[in-house]
Design an enzyme around this catalytic site. Sequence first.
Site, PDB file in Angstrom:
ATOM      1  N   GLU A 135       1.964 -54.651   4.558  1.00 23.65           N
ATOM      2  CA  GLU A 135       2.882 -53.703   5.185  1.00 23.65           C
ATOM      3  C   GLU A 135       3.381 -54.287   6.505  1.00 23.65           C
ATOM      4  O   GLU A 135       2.629 -54.939   7.242  1.00 23.65           O
ATOM      5  CB  GLU A 135       2.155 -52.388   5.439  1.00 23.65           C
ATOM      6  CG  GLU A 135       3.011 -51.303   6.082  1.00 23.65           C
ATOM      7  CD  GLU A 135       2.214 -50.064   6.456  1.00 23.65           C
ATOM      8  OE1 GLU A 135       2.818 -48.984   6.544  1.00 23.65           O
ATOM      9  OE2 GLU A 135       0.977 -50.190   6.657  1.00 23.65           O
ATOM     10  N   LYS A 235       6.438 -44.790   1.319  1.00 17.28           N
ATOM     11  CA  LYS A 235       5.190 -44.316   1.913  1.00 17.28           C
ATOM     12  C   LYS A 235       5.270 -42.832   2.252  1.00 17.28           C
ATOM     13  O   LYS A 235       6.215 -42.378   2.898  1.00 17.28           O
ATOM     14  CB  LYS A 235       4.862 -45.128   3.164  1.00 17.28           C
ATOM     15  CG  LYS A 235       3.514 -44.811   3.793  1.00 17.28           C
ATOM     16  CD  LYS A 235       3.261 -45.713   4.997  1.00 17.28           C
ATOM     17  CE  LYS A 235       1.928 -45.435   5.656  1.00 17.28           C
ATOM     18  NZ  LYS A 235       1.718 -46.293   6.848  1.00 17.28           N
ATOM     19  N   CYS A 268      -1.341 -48.371   2.995  1.00 14.96           N
ATOM     20  CA  CYS A 268      -2.088 -48.152   4.218  1.00 14.96           C
ATOM     21  C   CYS A 268      -2.757 -46.769   4.297  1.00 14.96           C
ATOM     22  O   CYS A 268      -3.693 -46.480   3.573  1.00 14.96           O
ATOM     23  CB  CYS A 268      -1.174 -48.392   5.424  1.00 14.96           C
ATOM     24  SG  CYS A 268      -2.068 -48.781   6.960  1.00 14.96           S
TER      25      CYS A 268
END
Length: 582
Positions: A135, A235, A268
């Site tokens: 990321e 995300k 993440c």
Amino acid sequence: MTRAPDACPSSASPRAARLLSAIPPQRRAGRRGVAQLTSGAMSGAGRQLALLLCGWCMAAAVPGGPAEEGCPAEPHQAARYVAAVYEHRSFLSPDPLALTSRKQALELMNRNLDIYEQQVTTAARKGAQIIVFPEDGIHGFNFTRTSIYPFLDFMPSPYSVRWNPCLEPHRFSDTEVLQRLSCMARTGEMFLVANLGTKQPCHSSDPGCPSDGRYQFNTNVVFSSNGTLVDRYRKHNLYFEAAFDTPLEVDHIIFDTPFAGKFGVFTCFDILFFDPAVRLLRDSEVKHVVYPTAWMNQLPLLAAIQIQRAFAIAFGINFLAANIHHPSLGMTGSGIHTPLKSFWHHNMESPEGHLIIAEVAKNPLGLISTGNTTGKTDPSHRKFLELLAGDPYSEKDAQDVHCDRAPKSTTNASPTFNSEMMYDNFTLVPVLGREGHLRVCANGLCCHLLYQRPTVSQELYALGVFDGLHTVHGTYYVQVCALVKCGGLSFDTCGQEITEATGMFEFRLWGNFSTPYIFPMLLTSGMTLETPDQLGWESDHYFLKKRGLSSGLVTAALYGRLYEKDSGLWETPPPHIHTGTG
């Protein structure tokens, strides 16, 4: 340092229905719900050299230069595939808040893409069939919504457009990054997963459309081995990312591959939440996850490699995690993790990036059942069963270390104390002497430790419990039982971040968790990942057993997540989750 050692209610009883173990059903244990993991622990070198272990292969690479030679991949077998992840030290904007041009933004991003290209070349030479990049690796971080705009590529929907950016570079404007990634995948003849910022125009008639007329997303893209855009994931659980929007609906992205079947993808901070991470695994054919991340390590419970490995063990999957590499920011920790083994990289000293390549099983091996045989041969297990029989769950005050029916002769009468760990107020009890049984409770969760140690080191260890809503840097409900080495000899140092320890233990850690989603964590000195010997449910308690640590214990924890207390919603669980009670 680079090392290679060797996770909804059912129709059962109300209590048992909640206690569902995060273990694939095809690897379900016997009626006691006990499972054993083979411990392939092996110390690795901290240097960036290729490493071979049990037919697995790992190679290292440095930014801006050729990758070091590692062991060549063995001939492909139908049951295995070769994966690669790259921990990247990115070139960052000197002032991410400043406005810049698209040309200047591309100049910086191309410097990072040049390194990506080198890693793809190296991975292709080693036979990799899929590679994962981190990321924020291409554009960086700490932008505002306005300052990141020149770094954003236009992202057409892969559901409405079939597009190969390498072969059709002029089809859409502002897609230079996508074009380069597509060509890398095509040239390397491998699936490629990368993260970038993307933009999508929207109309004022759209009630969710931002005032500037566009959505901006933190996006993972997946390219096939011929460069075709296969899918994209936006995300959902943003971590203080003012530059990006949260998608109006959660993307649940699963892509198919010819070499290993279905992969899930998320990013993440998503790993700590039900959506999309856990929901993806409702599909029993998803046995692999790709995971770009920019994770800042936080010990003793949430170091990058710690949560990555815990997720792989909990759900019985392969977990391909690529982190960014900025040690000064506490950002390192990548790996290719299976339920039984891990190849990982954690290095707070070297400034260089690192490529990991490993051959892994298409159908990852999970837990090996021991049924009821354990108690006949293992005195510690018999003792464990005796304690469970004499110490049923009781609603006692959070400060009470004992239960009225606990065997008084086996439970250490140590004082409890409170200390901050992970920004939460843990209740703890010190670990004293060479052996004993400890118990500490909070809000209904009671944690137990049955332990022996050959010698008592000059260090303070403590058993801690927390059952409540975590509210710092995110809001989510956790139940935690943790055996930790404290930062010093005073109680208020318990919960501090440490990476070195000398205390050796043989132990069993357990608790009466009210969630099936439990992530086992086992970390020893030098950021070494260890494999539990056994995990499972016994009499509505989830336990972890370990003997033969390779180095001093830093953390042993059972990290439970009660997703339903985050939002009040808890839908059908993944098929990997099963009831472990008899």
